[in-house]
Design a protein around this motif. Structure first.
Motif, PDB file in Angstrom:
ATOM      1  N   VAL A  90       0.833  -1.200   0.000  1.00  9.84           N
ATOM      2  CA  VAL A  90       0.000   0.000   0.000  1.00  9.84           C
ATOM      3  C   VAL A  90       0.874   1.258   0.000  1.00  9.84           C
ATOM      4  O   VAL A  90       0.601   2.228  -0.706  1.00  9.84           O
ATOM      5  N   VAL A 140      -4.894  -4.712  -3.438  1.00  8.14           N
ATOM      6  CA  VAL A 140      -5.686  -3.745  -2.680  1.00  8.14           C
ATOM      7  C   VAL A 140      -7.130  -4.223  -2.542  1.00  8.14           C
ATOM      8  O   VAL A 140      -7.739  -4.108  -1.472  1.00  8.14           O
ATOM      9  N   GLN A 144      -9.164  -5.150   1.016  1.00  9.80           N
ATOM     10  CA  GLN A 144     -10.439  -4.539   1.381  1.00  9.80           C
ATOM     11  C   GLN A 144     -11.618  -5.520   1.307  1.00  9.80           C
ATOM     12  O   GLN A 144     -12.777  -5.119   1.431  1.00  9.80           O
ATOM     13  N   THR A 222      -2.379   2.511   7.319  1.00  9.40           N
ATOM     14  CA  THR A 222      -2.416   1.061   7.066  1.00  9.40           C
ATOM     15  C   THR A 222      -1.704   0.269   8.158  1.00  9.40           C
ATOM     16  O   THR A 222      -2.210  -0.763   8.615  1.00  9.40           O
TER      17      THR A 222
END
Length: 407
Positions: A90, A140, A144, A222
């Motif tokens: 990230v 990503v 999520q 994060t």
């Protein structure tokens, strides 16, 4: 006649040049190498060579050359490696985007190939850019919990990583020597420099500070998912939308709830649920939760760490050792592998296999309690597996059957 993207004069930014591109490239050289290694480590932690039930890429062939029996020490190993993998991935997003922006004129350059060598370089560049975008986007989305893939995340990300990294290595071999020279010298010349640049509004070093600030912001929002306390509240990019674990002994993160897994509460009731343990020569026993709680109980302080990068601190688990359950069905010496089956109705890991070294570890439990209280149903009541250093999905919840033997 207006300029087109294939014309060097179309690109007017005064920031583009070999120095900026080289600095960003060297940062990615280190970062992506770490990402690739930690990704392979995560794959090994799933023990894909153990049994088809764990192997999400059965056609991997020589790509599985490095696989090994995943250790149980240190008990926080997967928490560290996967936390680094996700947080670093990230954090590198602004660097990757800046790098792609810095070289975008080359993607439109004509003719497409000036020679065989140039053609091979352009093909590797296509694989590099496409592979980078594919790996970062799928990663990503998985973090999520947005499973918008045309298939399983595991094989897509695994095979994509090998294609991307092969192109990345080829590109690095060709470009790193020149990148080092570009960073050392101050002159800006070459095809990336705009022939008619617009007036500058920020320096190249200012642009680097901007990119670095974006990476720092993503890191700060994060990294906290791997820690407890105030830092966890800063993890705005951690997976959201899941069940609220509440407070108290069971008040730590939940990835998949009982409702999501299709668990019928009637099946987990004391008078209905029985654990079936199968061992040598088909010998088996059936145990209620009360009968399990009357066996010798042991405690282990272990975290839960998931592929999405989040983890908990050590929770205090209490239950029956897996190796003691193996002994109940005839495996009195070194315990063998075990196939763990759940009441779970759907999901890729409703069945999971554990290696003999994981079963033998005295901290590996069929847990009945956590932090001094019975498991909540979302944390796996009536019983769940907890194994040191194993990915969260291998710590199977709502266990219904344990089959010891070669899996």
């Amino acid at each position: 006649m207006r300029d087109t993207p294939a014309s060097p004069s179309f690109w007017r930014s005064p920031l583009r040049g070999p120095w900026l591109t080289s600095v960003l490239g060297l940062v990615l050289l280190v970062g992506i190498t770490v990402l690739f290694v930690t990704g392979l480590v995560s794959y090994a932690a799933y023990n894909p060579g153990l049994a088809p039930v764990n192997d999400k890429t059965p056609d991997k062939g020589i790509l599985g050359f490095y696989l090994f029996a995943w250790p149980t020490d240190p008990h926080w190993l997967y928490r560290l490696t996967q936390g680094v993998h996700v947080t670093l991935g990230v954090t590198l997003i602004p660097v990757l985007l800046a790098k792609l922006w810095s070289v975008v004129p080359k993607l439109f350059a004509l003719p497409p190939a000036r020679s065989l060598t140039h053609a091979l370089e352009r093909v590797s560049l296509l694989l590099l850019v496409g592979g980078a975008l594919f790996e970062f986007v799928t990663g990503v989305l998985n973090v999520q919990l947005d499973y918008l893939f045309p298939g399983s995340f595991y094989p897509l990300h695994f095979y994509g990583a090998w294609v991307f990294f092969a192109a990345f290595v080829a590109h690095a071999v060709l470009k790193v020597p020149a990148a080092v020279r570009n960073v050392r010298r101050a002159r800006e010349e070459g095809e990336l420099v705009a022939p008619r640049p617009d007036p500058p509004t920020v320096s190249r070093r200012g642009a680097l500070w901007f990119v670095g600030g974006g990476s720092l912001l993503l890191f700060g929002t994060t990294a906290g998912q791997s820690f407890d306390g105030p830092l966890r509240r800063t993890a705005l990019l951690a997976p959201h939308g899941g069940a609220d674990p509440g407070t108290g002994p069971n008040g730590f993160q939940i990835n998949k709830t009982a409702a999501y897994a299709g668990i019928d509460r009637a099946e987990t009731a004391e008078d209905a649920w029985r654990l079936i343990v199968v061992g040598r020569s088909g010998r088996s026993v059936r145990l209620s939760r009360t009968e399990l709680s009357q066996l010798p109980l042991h405690s282990s302080a272990l975290p839960i760490a998931c592929v999405e990068g989040w983890s908990t601190s050590d929770q205090w688990w209490r239950g029956v050792r897996l190796r003691d359950l193996a002994a109940l069905v005839g495996h009195d010496g070194d315990p063998p592998d075990v196939l763990v089956e759940s009441l779970q109705r759907r999901g890729a890991f409703r069945h999971a296999a554990l290696r003999a070294n994981q079963v033998a570890d005295p901290r590996s439990l069929l847990a009945l309690y956590v932090n001094g209280e019975a498991l909540s149903v979302d944390h796996g009541y009536p019983a769940r597996v907890i194994v040191p250093a194993a990915p969260g999905v291998l710590n199977t919840k709502w266990v219904a059957r344990l089959t010891f033997g070669k899996v």
